[in-house]
Design an enzyme around this catalytic site. Structure first.
Site, short mmCIF file in Angstrom:
data_model
loop_
_atom_site.label_atom_id
_atom_site.label_comp_id
_atom_site.label_asym_id
_atom_site.label_seq_id
_atom_site.Cartn_x
_atom_site.Cartn_y
_atom_site.Cartn_z
N ASN A 7 0.79 -1.24 0.01
CA ASN A 7 0.03 0.18 0.04
C ASN A 7 0.96 1.04 -0.02
O ASN A 7 1.44 1.77 0.84
CB ASN A 7 -1.05 -0.08 1.28
CG ASN A 7 -1.87 1.06 1.44
OD1 ASN A 7 -1.81 2.06 0.62
ND2 ASN A 7 -2.77 0.88 2.10
N ARG A 98 -2.36 -1.66 -3.44
CA ARG A 98 -3.40 -0.44 -3.69
C ARG A 98 -2.93 0.53 -4.66
O ARG A 98 -1.91 1.09 -4.76
CB ARG A 98 -3.34 0.08 -2.34
CG ARG A 98 -4.25 1.63 -2.41
CD ARG A 98 -4.12 2.15 -1.00
NE ARG A 98 -5.08 3.29 -1.19
CZ ARG A 98 -4.65 4.62 -0.55
NH1 ARG A 98 -3.64 4.80 0.06
NH2 ARG A 98 -5.26 5.51 -0.88
N HIS A 186 -11.03 6.41 -1.65
CA HIS A 186 -11.45 5.68 -0.64
C HIS A 186 -12.15 4.32 -0.89
O HIS A 186 -12.92 3.93 0.01
CB HIS A 186 -11.96 6.30 0.67
CG HIS A 186 -11.32 7.60 1.16
ND1 HIS A 186 -11.73 8.77 1.69
CD2 HIS A 186 -10.06 7.57 1.66
CE1 HIS A 186 -10.93 9.24 2.15
NE2 HIS A 186 -9.74 8.66 2.20
N ARG A 247 -7.32 19.47 4.20
CA ARG A 247 -8.15 19.89 2.90
C ARG A 247 -9.20 20.56 3.11
O ARG A 247 -9.95 20.36 4.15
CB ARG A 247 -8.12 18.61 1.92
CG ARG A 247 -7.11 17.92 1.26
CD ARG A 247 -7.28 16.75 0.63
NE ARG A 247 -6.54 15.78 1.44
CZ ARG A 247 -6.95 14.33 1.05
NH1 ARG A 247 -7.83 14.07 0.42
NH2 ARG A 247 -6.17 13.67 1.80
N GLU A 390 -8.13 -1.74 5.39
CA GLU A 390 -7.88 -1.59 3.82
C GLU A 390 -6.96 -2.63 3.44
O GLU A 390 -7.17 -3.22 2.33
CB GLU A 390 -7.23 -0.35 3.56
CG GLU A 390 -8.34 0.69 3.65
CD GLU A 390 -7.90 1.96 3.36
OE1 GLU A 390 -7.06 2.81 4.10
OE2 GLU A 390 -8.10 2.56 2.23
#
Ligand code: ADP
Length: 403
Positions: A7, A98, A186, A247, A390
């Site tokens: 990942n 990923r 995501h 963000r 994940e």
């Protein structure tokens, strides 16, 4: 089957090794045999590699000049020293990566071929800090394990079936044809949490109207209906949508024209400010970390309180937006650092939806229980806290893709 998961982020590399035995996936996420991370943000001239296996935690510094060899160094810890869990790297049966951007080409995990690599390369302009790191990981594995199948699990895949009204921006249609559209991100986490919640509810995913709230440093929601994502808050890039750690989320794009025309900002500095200096950090002037914000709120810091209220206001507004796309709601799911740990965020977010008959169990919510329903038995909408896995989701999809 021994599956290595890579990942790769813009400034970090997470990796783990799972052993899936038998013909069926385990009902609960298993512990990996080995876990490793490399973090390049701690210093300018070196990165820190941390490895966990055999009950041992090991930490090593890696020179920044040797970034290219970092993945080989990481893999060496699988077969040597105190963290050794394999006799030889040839025991690895598959590698799952990923990959952040898969465009609209891929709706499922996909076996990596030269064509898939070419597509990931073509998509670099849309994910300039992530897709190159993902490609480096794929190439590094090709060098060390040329015969082992590799699978790409795309962050965009779960959203690739969004209906046109959720995917197209109301701008000249030619731009859409050139790839300027809403992709969503995501996806691995949204898909995993949706499936896990359906498993825990003992209902088919296809029968549920669900909103998954991935609230970490990056934040996004997905509206899941008939088992697919029909709307999400992130768009062309992960900047759209909710307020996040650093963000801004969605703002009026004309602010950018104003800053450039009248205030002398250039495009790179605006990019940096909206991605790195906004959100919790920008509004509070303190930190991107919600824990610092909550602490400052206790000390009656007004800007911290404003940042939190703004975050909740935008979160509730976006839940309302997802609700409209679903036309109803069976279950709301909270996941990732903020969603899994913040009692206050879950409580305040749900307060806006009591009119739906949603009633949180205050005690259950306080305990931040993982993979559990935190509503009262008579609540018309269920609310789950799910620990996002994940890496396990990537291993699981790699296993399914190769079978
Ligand atoms: P990433 O998006 O980088 O994977 P995470 O999902 O780990 O990040 O989320 C990290 C964020 O989770 C932290 O910045 C912090 O704001 C938040 N967080 C973690 N633990 C807590 C906690 N106990 N209470 C409130 N917020 C928390």
């Amino acid at each position: 089957m021994k599956i290595l998961v890579l990942n790769a982020g813009s400034s970090s590399q997470k990796s783990c090794l799972y052993d899936i035995t038998g013909d069926q996936l385990p009902a609960y996420p298993p512990h990996p045999l080995w876990e490793a991370t490399i973090d390049w943000t701690v210093a300018t001239d070196y990165g820190v590699m941390k490895v966990k296996a055999n009950g041992i935690k090991q930490e090593t510094n890696l020179s920044s000049d040797a970034k290219e060899e970092a993945i080989s160094k990481l893999l060496q810890t699988l077969v040597s020293g105190d963290t050794q869990v394999l006799e030889s790297l040839s025991e690895i049966n598959a590698v799952g990566h990923r990959v952040v951007h898969g465009g609209t080409e891929y709706s499922e995990a996909t076996r990596i071929t030269p064509e898939v690599q070419a597509t990931i390369t073509q998509l670099i302009p849309l994910a300039p800090s992530h897709n190159p790191a993902n490609l480096q990981g794929i190439e590094a594995v090709e060098r060390v394990l040329p015969d082992v199948p590799q699978v790409a699990v795309f962050d965009t895949a779960f959203h690739s079936q969004m209906p046109p009204e959720a995917a197209v921006y109301p701008i000249p249609y030619e731009w859409f044809e050139q790839g300027v559209r809403r992709y969503g991100f995501h996806g691995t986490s949204h898909r995993y949490c949706a499936l896990r919640t359906a498993e825990l509810m003992e209902k088919p995913l296809e029968s549920l109207k669900m909103i998954t709230c991935h609230l970490g440093n990056g934040c996004s929601l997905a509206a899941v209906k008939d088992g697919i994502s029909v709307n999400t808050t992130m768009g062309f890039t992960p900047l759209e949508g909710l307020m996040m750690g650093t963000r801004s989320g969605s703002i009026d794009p004309a602010i950018i024209f104003y800053l450039m025309r009248d205030r002398g900002f250039d495009v790179n500095s605006i990019d940096r400010m909206l991605n790195k200096e906004s959100g919790f950090k920008g509004v509070s002037g303190l930190s991107a970390d919600l824990r610092t914000i909550l602490h400052a709120m206790n000390e009656k810091n007004e800007r911290a309180t404003l940042a939190f209220d703004l975050y909740i206001h935008r979160l509730r507004s976006a839940i309302g937006q997802m609700l409209a796309s679903l036309g109803g709601l069976d279950v709301l799911v909270f996941t990732a650092g903020v969603g899994e740990n913040s009692v206050d965020v879950r409580h305040r977010a749900c307060e806006g939806f009591e009119f739906l008959g949603l009633t949180l169990d205050v005690e259950k919510n306080m305990n931040s229980p993982m993979d559990t329903d935190i509503t009262t038995p008579d609540s018309a909408v269920r609310v789950y806290v799910i620990h996002t896995e994940e890496d396990w989701a990537i291993a699981r999809q790699t296993w399914q893709c190769l079978r």
